[in-house]
Motif scaffolding. Structure first.
Motif, short mmCIF file in Angstrom:
data_model
loop_
_atom_site.label_atom_id
_atom_site.label_comp_id
_atom_site.label_asym_id
_atom_site.label_seq_id
_atom_site.Cartn_x
_atom_site.Cartn_y
_atom_site.Cartn_z
N TRP B 381 17.17 63.43 86.09
CA TRP B 381 16.69 63.88 87.35
C TRP B 381 15.24 64.17 87.08
N TRP B 382 14.80 64.70 85.82
CA TRP B 382 13.52 64.82 85.35
C TRP B 382 12.65 63.52 85.33
N VAL B 383 13.31 62.61 84.56
CA VAL B 383 12.50 61.31 84.51
C VAL B 383 12.31 60.75 85.97
N ASN B 384 13.11 60.89 86.88
CA ASN B 384 13.06 60.36 88.18
C ASN B 384 11.91 61.18 88.77
N ARG B 385 11.76 62.43 88.58
CA ARG B 385 10.99 63.24 89.30
C ARG B 385 9.44 62.90 88.80
N VAL B 386 9.34 63.01 87.59
CA VAL B 386 8.19 62.71 86.85
C VAL B 386 7.37 61.10 87.41
N THR B 387 8.36 60.29 87.09
CA THR B 387 7.80 59.08 87.78
C THR B 387 7.53 58.82 89.06
N ILE B 388 8.27 59.59 90.03
CA ILE B 388 7.96 59.54 91.26
C ILE B 388 6.59 60.19 91.57
N ARG B 389 6.44 61.45 90.91
CA ARG B 389 5.39 62.18 91.22
C ARG B 389 3.97 61.56 90.67
N SER B 390 4.00 61.02 89.40
CA SER B 390 2.88 60.10 88.85
C SER B 390 2.40 58.82 89.68
N TYR B 391 3.33 58.39 90.21
CA TYR B 391 3.15 57.28 90.85
C TYR B 391 2.66 57.59 92.14
N ILE B 392 3.09 58.37 92.71
CA ILE B 392 2.62 58.78 94.31
C ILE B 392 1.24 59.21 94.09
N LYS B 393 0.89 59.89 92.79
CA LYS B 393 -0.39 60.58 92.62
C LYS B 393 -1.33 59.24 92.34
N LYS B 394 -0.96 58.18 91.56
CA LYS B 394 -1.67 56.83 91.71
C LYS B 394 -1.98 56.41 92.86
N VAL B 395 -1.16 56.09 93.61
CA VAL B 395 -1.36 55.62 95.09
C VAL B 395 -2.44 56.67 95.82
N ASN B 396 -2.28 57.83 95.71
CA ASN B 396 -2.86 58.80 96.49
C ASN B 396 -4.60 58.45 96.33
#
Lengths: 215, 396
Positions: B381-396
């Motif tokens: 769950w944590w790995v999923n969350r961190v990945t999604i978070r950081s990549y959304i941030k990159k897109v932003n």
């Protein structure tokens, strides 16, 4: 919500703008709630730049913009999202619809991104008013530019806002359609007690502007 | 909310990179199974070691002495430091010293009809190390006889070899316990004759045992003056199969009944199986998570423009994260649930299989297996969350 510009200067255009006078650049100016502002700007005077700075799409500028008394540069991601959902609505010059979603889906997305301001029947009613009912189920990418412009306007009006910002919103509409759109916009702004900031190349009489400024 | 998710689903296509996704799912499943199996095997093995129904009381007591070589003939006494060191080892629960008798003795039949005679020696250990000590296992100077505990082996030897060669009757344990016989002790002032009786049979210690009181009394009275150091002792241990114990004894040149430590071999095999399973499970988990992370990145990257525009239109990163988590996390939940079910079925099957062989393991998977599954779920769950978070941030 009042909007204040304090000595605003986009860095890439700084040298050019310092050499000429402007009602907006490099000066301090405040827009009261519910004001209808027209910003007249010939090409190359930074019209879209201003809109993008105001909508927080870029921050390569000097000076500051305040929403009420809060500098917008300090907004966090989630605060920005809340502002875009509740306070600021926008019609981009390049419209920015999702080409693969239908016209209706484009509007619906904005309607339900936050707690809906209007029920979904309002989409049909606005579409009817602007004469785009027949393309609601069509992919936005397949609509003509004029149709897309009207879809983008409806999308901007379907959400709650206290300022509506529009960048050359009527460029591809005939006069009759402009009148209908302006009517709808005027009504929606008044209903919310919201301000309107519209940029265009020429002087116009679509609205009773409280202030007309030259960029 | 549903409507928004439907629209987001249309915009953010999770279909790209299907193959990678399937690979990641398979990898995660295998990794999960390996890790959970490792935990379950370990738990089952531990249960086998400590549970009452499987406990082998003989095996938990080890008689230890120095291994006799040409070099240490006549010098096999254990020093105090040897004993203290042994006491400190984690696998030793308690230690009892075996005291040998320091005099010559023999036993002899009271009856001429059933004659026997043999020279013997005794040993004694603290009572807590004796499994068959009953109310008869007491001795005072006024006792009518000396109680003895005899190794089962001795009786077997008598019944199945000696009796045939001497033309003597075979004897049951009950009969032996009824026979009173003479115990002759040869001291400094000649021989005295006492009575003796077998009060129990044990497999634990292969010596003729007498109560410690008698040993003290008789050694003081009849023994040669020298104070001998003990050369054998008895260890109580939870797990005679502990490879550490075998290794320790070996390094100190001590020996014990090899049969009793036979478990240590099995234990080593189990240890290897468990660690291989662990290790390969962990490596697979790492790779599977990596592939899964790549899949998430790919999805976000391939919908970069849509996500960017969504954020421009006012979608909060939180909304997008929540949506993406809903796309990616349920499959992980499913994988873990299926793994737990598979392990449970295996455990159930193994339980049945081993039961028919008299080995009892729990029919349900161990709590540690479930805990591990829960922890892995949190990690994923944590790995999923961190990945999604950081990549959304990159897109932003």
């Amino acid at each position: 919500m009042t909007i204040t510009f304090q000595n605003l200067l986009p860095i890439p255009l700084k040298d050019r703008f310092l050499q000429r006078s402007s009602d907006i650049w490099n000066t301090t100016i405040q827009f009261e709630e519910s004001a209808f502002i027209k910003i007249k700007a010939p090409s190359g005077t930074g019209k879209t730049t201003l809109i993008h700075i105001l909508y927080l799409l870029r921050n390569d500028y000097e000076g500051a913009i305040l929403f009420d008394s809060n500098p917008i540069k300090e907004l966090k991601d989630f605060e920005l999202a809340t502002i875009r959902q509740q306070k600021l609505s926008i019609v981009f010059q390049d419209l920015r619809l999702f080409p693969d979603l239908t016209a209706r889906e484009n509007i619906e997305l904005k309607r339900i991104l936050q707690d809906p301001y209007y029920p979904k029947e309002m989409i049909d009613s606005m579409a009817a008013e602007l004469g785009v009912t027949h393309i609601l189920e069509q992919r936005a990418g397949l609509c003509s530019y004029g149709e897309q412009q009207r879809i983008a306007i409806i999308r901007a009006l379907i959400q709650p806002f206290s300022w509506l910002i529009m960048d050359e919103p009527f460029s591809h509409l005939d006069n009759e359609n402009i009148d209908r759109a302006a009517n709808l916009i005027d009504r929606e702004c008044k209903k919310r007690g919201a301000g309107l900031m519209i940029t265009d190349l020429e002087h116009d009489t679509h609205f009773y502007y409280t202030r007309e400024l030259n960029l | 909310m549903e409507g928004l998710n439907l629209l987001l689903k249309k915009l953010i296509r999770t279909a790209s990179g299907r193959k990678r996704f399937v690979l990641a799912v398979i990898g995660l499943s295998v990794a999960m199974l390996l890790i959970l199996a490792a935990v379950q095997i370990q738990a089952d093995y531990n249960e086998l070691l400590v549970s009452k129904s499987n406990q082998d009381s003989i095996a938990n007591f080890l008689v230890v002495n120095k291994s006799l070589t040409d070099q240490n003939l006549g010098n096999t006494a254990l020093s105090d430091s040897d004993i203290n060191d042994l006491k400190k080892q984690p696998f030793v629960e308690s230690i009892g010293l075996l005291s040998p008798s320091l005099f010559k003795a023999s036993i002899q039949s009271n009856s001429d009809r059933f004659p026997f005679y043999t020279d013997i020696a005794f040993e004694s250990v603290p009572d807590s190390f004796i499994d068959v000590a009953g109310k008869d296992w007491q001795w005072t100077e006024n006792s009518p006889y000396i109680p003895l505990i005899v190794p089962n082996m001795f009786l077997d030897f008598y019944n199945f070899q000696f009796s045939f060669s001497q033309n003597l009757p075979q004897l049951t344990q009950q009969v032996v316990k009824m026979i009173l016989f003479k115990v002759n002790i040869y001291g400094k002032n000649g021989m005295i004759s006492l009575q003796g009786k077998v009060v129990g049979f044990s497999d634990r210690i292969s010596s003729l045992l007498v109560p410690e009181e008698f040993m003290r009394w008789s050694n003081a009275r009849f023994g040669k003056d020298q104070q001998t150091k003990p050369s054998r002792l008895i260890i109580k241990t939870k797990d005679p199969g502990n490879p550490q114990l075998t290794k320790y004894l070996h390094s100190k040149q001590l020996v014990t009944d090899a049969e009793k430590t036979r478990f240590s071999r099995y234990r080593q095999v189990v240890d290897i199986v468990v660690s291989v399973s662990w290790l390969s499970g962990a490596v697979m988990l790492a790779f599977a998570l990596l592939v899964f992370t790549l899949f998430i990145q790919l999805t976000i990257a391939s919908s970069k423009e849509e996500i960017g525009l969504l954020i421009i239109l006012g979608a909060s990163p939180y909304q997008l994260q929540k949506f993406l988590m809903r796309q990616f996390f349920p499959i992980n939940l499913l994988i873990i649930c299926i793994s737990v079910i598979v392990i449970s079925l295996l455990q159930f099957y193994t339980h049945g299989l081993l039961q028919s062989q008299g080995i009892f393991i729990n029919v349900y998977p161990s709590i540690f297996t479930l805990l591990t599954a829960a922890i892995l779920l949190i990690v994923i769950w944590w790995v999923n969350r961190v990945t999604i978070r950081s990549y959304i941030k990159k897109v932003n």
